[in-house]
Motif scaffolding. Structure first.
Motif, PDB file in Angstrom:
ATOM      1  N   VAL A 161       0.849  -1.188   0.000  1.00  0.00           N
ATOM      2  CA  VAL A 161       0.000   0.000   0.000  1.00  0.00           C
ATOM      3  C   VAL A 161       0.887   1.240   0.000  1.00  0.00           C
ATOM      4  O   VAL A 161       1.649   1.471   0.942  1.00  0.00           O
ATOM      5  CB  VAL A 161      -0.957   0.010   1.208  1.00  0.00           C
ATOM      6  CG1 VAL A 161      -1.808   1.273   1.195  1.00  0.00           C
ATOM      7  CG2 VAL A 161      -1.825  -1.238   1.210  1.00  0.00           C
ATOM      8  N   ASP A 162       0.755   2.057  -1.080  1.00  0.00           N
ATOM      9  CA  ASP A 162       1.579   3.264  -1.224  1.00  0.00           C
ATOM     10  C   ASP A 162       0.859   4.529  -0.767  1.00  0.00           C
ATOM     11  O   ASP A 162       1.497   5.571  -0.618  1.00  0.00           O
ATOM     12  CB  ASP A 162       1.980   3.462  -2.691  1.00  0.00           C
ATOM     13  CG  ASP A 162       2.883   2.355  -3.198  1.00  0.00           C
ATOM     14  OD1 ASP A 162       2.387   1.509  -3.955  1.00  0.00           O
ATOM     15  OD2 ASP A 162       4.075   2.360  -2.832  1.00  0.00           O
ATOM     16  N   ASP A 163      -0.477   4.464  -0.593  1.00  0.00           N
ATOM     17  CA  ASP A 163      -1.252   5.662  -0.277  1.00  0.00           C
ATOM     18  C   ASP A 163      -1.145   5.998   1.202  1.00  0.00           C
ATOM     19  O   ASP A 163      -1.577   5.223   2.064  1.00  0.00           O
ATOM     20  CB  ASP A 163      -2.719   5.451  -0.655  1.00  0.00           C
ATOM     21  CG  ASP A 163      -2.892   5.176  -2.135  1.00  0.00           C
ATOM     22  OD1 ASP A 163      -2.104   5.734  -2.923  1.00  0.00           O
ATOM     23  OD2 ASP A 163      -3.778   4.390  -2.506  1.00  0.00           O
ATOM     24  N   ALA A 164      -0.569   7.176   1.495  1.00  0.00           N
ATOM     25  CA  ALA A 164      -0.401   7.588   2.888  1.00  0.00           C
ATOM     26  C   ALA A 164      -1.732   7.990   3.524  1.00  0.00           C
ATOM     27  O   ALA A 164      -1.912   7.845   4.735  1.00  0.00           O
ATOM     28  CB  ALA A 164       0.599   8.727   2.994  1.00  0.00           C
ATOM     29  N   GLN A 165      -2.693   8.496   2.733  1.00  0.00           N
ATOM     30  CA  GLN A 165      -3.991   8.910   3.258  1.00  0.00           C
ATOM     31  C   GLN A 165      -5.112   8.381   2.366  1.00  0.00           C
ATOM     32  O   GLN A 165      -4.916   8.125   1.179  1.00  0.00           O
ATOM     33  CB  GLN A 165      -4.083  10.442   3.340  1.00  0.00           C
ATOM     34  CG  GLN A 165      -3.240  11.045   4.453  1.00  0.00           C
ATOM     35  CD  GLN A 165      -3.557  12.512   4.661  1.00  0.00           C
ATOM     36  OE1 GLN A 165      -3.782  13.241   3.698  1.00  0.00           O
ATOM     37  NE2 GLN A 165      -3.596  12.952   5.909  1.00  0.00           N
ATOM     38  N   TYR A 183      -1.078   1.795   5.351  1.00  0.00           N
ATOM     39  CA  TYR A 183       0.078   2.367   4.644  1.00  0.00           C
ATOM     40  C   TYR A 183       1.381   1.741   5.134  1.00  0.00           C
ATOM     41  O   TYR A 183       1.626   1.630   6.334  1.00  0.00           O
ATOM     42  CB  TYR A 183       0.096   3.876   4.872  1.00  0.00           C
ATOM     43  CG  TYR A 183       1.290   4.578   4.291  1.00  0.00           C
ATOM     44  CD1 TYR A 183       1.493   4.612   2.918  1.00  0.00           C
ATOM     45  CD2 TYR A 183       2.217   5.234   5.113  1.00  0.00           C
ATOM     46  CE1 TYR A 183       2.572   5.271   2.367  1.00  0.00           C
ATOM     47  CE2 TYR A 183       3.294   5.901   4.569  1.00  0.00           C
ATOM     48  CZ  TYR A 183       3.476   5.914   3.196  1.00  0.00           C
ATOM     49  OH  TYR A 183       4.556   6.570   2.662  1.00  0.00           O
ATOM     50  N   ASP A 198      -5.373   9.376   7.897  1.00  0.00           N
ATOM     51  CA  ASP A 198      -4.196   8.529   7.718  1.00  0.00           C
ATOM     52  C   ASP A 198      -4.617   7.109   7.390  1.00  0.00           C
ATOM     53  O   ASP A 198      -5.538   6.556   8.002  1.00  0.00           O
ATOM     54  CB  ASP A 198      -3.328   8.547   8.973  1.00  0.00           C
ATOM     55  CG  ASP A 198      -2.671   9.904   9.197  1.00  0.00           C
ATOM     56  OD1 ASP A 198      -2.539  10.658   8.205  1.00  0.00           O
ATOM     57  OD2 ASP A 198      -2.316  10.210  10.348  1.00  0.00           O
ATOM     58  N   ASN A 199      -3.914   6.530   6.415  1.00  0.00           N
ATOM     59  CA  ASN A 199      -4.230   5.169   5.979  1.00  0.00           C
ATOM     60  C   ASN A 199      -3.630   4.167   6.952  1.00  0.00           C
ATOM     61  O   ASN A 199      -2.403   4.075   7.070  1.00  0.00           O
ATOM     62  CB  ASN A 199      -3.682   4.943   4.568  1.00  0.00           C
ATOM     63  CG  ASN A 199      -4.138   3.639   3.969  1.00  0.00           C
ATOM     64  OD1 ASN A 199      -4.750   2.806   4.637  1.00  0.00           O
ATOM     65  ND2 ASN A 199      -3.830   3.444   2.692  1.00  0.00           N
TER      66      ASN A 199
END
Length: 573
Positions: free
Chosen positions: A263-267, A368, A364-365
């Motif tokens: 998972v690259d998405d920070a949010q 992540y 926030d994910n």
């Protein structure tokens, strides 16, 4: 071998140059080096112009290096008999080389390269750098861009639109002068050669005066680049070059692949967020301002424009051919002092209830994992060269360049191991030459300013004098200004003439354009549609305006085919 002996006082700048004194004469220098070239009478016995050839696309052969070379005096000589090697041909490839009397091995010693370059026709696109060729590379008619070299050093005027310009921090719109320092380095593991470029090369001022370029490389890998005998860049071969001399110890594993569930998405959008019940997405951004009132004095029953009551249909107007004639409209004179005319419309205002389309807020994910990067592995091609200053042995010097500028002069080339000897040679040659050239330039500037002053104070001087001359003899006054401008064009060129006399140049240019416009109108190149006849109102007691002629010339059209010519310039394929 030559130079000019001067006292230490002159070198230090304590002696004032007298431009009216007799110019000094050239004498050979006593400075010694592994290679010292001052282009004396025997220069042709050492230097060989290239006649290298390359296959053309159709399989034939043609000379690649067609640029001519000549040893001659400078266009504005400052030292009598001081000659230099000149690249003579504009928009051409030039190449010439000369062998060293003995190979130079820089290993474990200080290395020095110094020479002069003069762009006699000013700055344009063109190189002025030297190549030091590998020992074993023949300095003969086959010298070309593929000949192995060790060091490339010197100025290069980079043209806008070239690849070199696209690599600069900000794209230039005019030629950029950079002082290259590039050395070829061999990878001891792969045995392949790679060019190492100075990351931030100096960019001195471009002019038509003699410039001195000096490169000093020390055994401890430090270097100095000097322009006009002053340090412009200094650093370390291991730190200030790109790509770096030594490769990294570790590299990315080319076989490592990012996992599919990474998972690259920070949010992300908050999945638990809900749109508030009172959130109305149907409200428009603007609404009518119900509180606005029609301005006092607004003429609701008056149109903003009315037909021109003084206009009449032209006599040549044919209703069957041209259609019904409609007179021109003019602004309603009653509306000039009123806040407005015609129907009043209520203005718009921002809707206080507008909220737009609702979107969930970002959070926030929790899944992540961070930015993915491949794992590091040992670099199989790693090596460490702690002495990159130990360049390969040098056997010849060459000049191989493409230039759009003709008459680039090279002189006083020194290759050796002594910074002191190079400095002594500069004192005997460059510093003397530079002082004299600067004095000549200053004198020419003073004469130009004096000429401008004289031109601005004709006869009785100043504005009063100009006005008096104009009053007494207007035709003679104008004739004198025009001929003065023409003389300026002949002596200094159009650009300088316009700078010195912008008013006269502007008037002449406007006159020329007006002349061509008149010729165009005379032959029907400029036309206009029929205009309505304006008749003064009887109330005002005005006379009827003149009616236009009914003959309208049709513009003649011509098709010009651009002439084509075959270029004689040979370019690399």
């Amino acid at each position: 071998m030559r130079g000019f002996a001067v006292s230490a006082a002159l070198v230090s700048g304590l002696v004032v140059v007298n431009v009216n004194a007799e110019a000094p004469e050239w004498k050979p220098s006593a400075v010694k080096g592994v290679f010292l070239e001052q282009f004396g009478p025997d220069w042709a016995s050492r230097w060989t112009p290239s006649e290298a050839t390359k296959k053309t696309p159709v399989g034939g052969e043609t000379f690649s290096y067609v640029g001519k070379w000549s040893v001659e005096d400078a266009s504005s000589p400052s030292i009598l008999g001081d000659k230099g090697l000149v690249a003579k041909t504009k928009a051409s490839l030039h190449a010439i080389s000369a062998p060293l009397s003995a190979p130079l091995d820089p290993a474990g010693k200080t290395f020095v390269l110094q020479y002069e370059v003069k762009y006699q026709k000013g700055g344009n696109c063109g190189g002025g750098y030297l190549k030091l060729l590998e020992d074993g590379s023949l300095a003969n008619k086959e010298f070309s861009d593929t000949t192995p070299w060790v060091i490339m050093f010197g100025p290069d005027l980079t043209c806008p639109g070239t690849k070199a310009c696209s690599l600069l921090p900000s794209y230039p719109l005019s030629p950029v002068l950079q002082v290259h320092f590039i050395f070829r380095h061999q990878n001891p593991v792969t045995k392949e050669f790679e060019e190492k470029h100075l990351a931030s090369p100096p960019s001195p001022v471009i002019d038509d005066m003699t410039k001195l370029y000096t490169l000093i490389v020390h055994p401890n890998n430090t270097y100095n680049v000097l322009v006009d005998d002053e340090v412009s860049s200094e650093g370390n071969l291991l730190e200030n070059f790109t790509p770096a001399v030594n490769p990294p110890k570790e590299i990315d594993d080319p076989e490592d692949v990012k996992p599919g569930d990474w998972v690259d998405d920070a949010q992300i959008r908050d999945p638990d967020a809900k749109k508030p019940d009172d959130w109305d997405e149907t409200q428009p951004f603007q609404i009518l301002d119900e509180e606005a009132e029609i301005p006092e004095g607004w003429l609701v029953d008056e149109p903003a424009e009315i037909p021109d009551p003084d206009a009449e249909k032209p006599e040549e107007w044919d209703d069957e051919e041209d259609g019904d004639w409609v007179g021109p409209m003019i602004k309603n004179p009653k509306c000039e002092d009123a806040p407005g005319c015609g129907p009043w419309k209520r203005p718009m205002k921002t809707n206080p209830l507008y909220k737009g389309v609702w979107v969930a807020p970002m959070i926030d994910n929790p899944a992540y994992k961070g930015v993915w990067s491949p794992r590091q592995i040992a670099n199989p091609n790693y090596y460490e060269d702690v002495h990159p200053a130990n360049f390969r042995p040098i056997g010849a010097v060459g000049i191989e360049l493409w230039t759009m500028t003709e008459d680039i002069m090279f002189d006083n080339i020194y290759i050796g191991h002594s910074p002191e000897d190079a400095k002594a040679l500069a004192a005997e040659t460059f510093h003397v030459k530079h002082k004299l050239e600067q004095a000549q330039k200053d004198k020419a500037e003073e004469e130009r300013k004096a000429k401008d002053t004289d031109a601005g104070s004709k006869s009785s001087g100043g504005i009063a004098g100009l006005l008096a001359n104009l009053k007494d003899d207007p035709i003679g006054f104008i004739r004198a200004l025009v001929w003065e401008f023409v003389d300026e064009v002949k002596e200094e060129g159009p650009l300088e003439a316009f700078k010195a006399n912008p008013q006269v140049g502007g008037v002449l240019l406007a006159t020329l354009l007006t002349f061509f416009a008149a010729i165009g109108a005379l032959f029907g190149l400029v036309g206009s549609s029929p205009q309505p006849v304006v008749k003064a109102s009887k109330a005002e007691g005005k006379e009827t305006g003149t009616k236009p002629s009914g003959d309208v010339s049709k513009a003649a059209t011509t098709t010009a085919t651009p002439a084509s010519s075959d270029s004689t310039v040979k370019k690399r394929k």
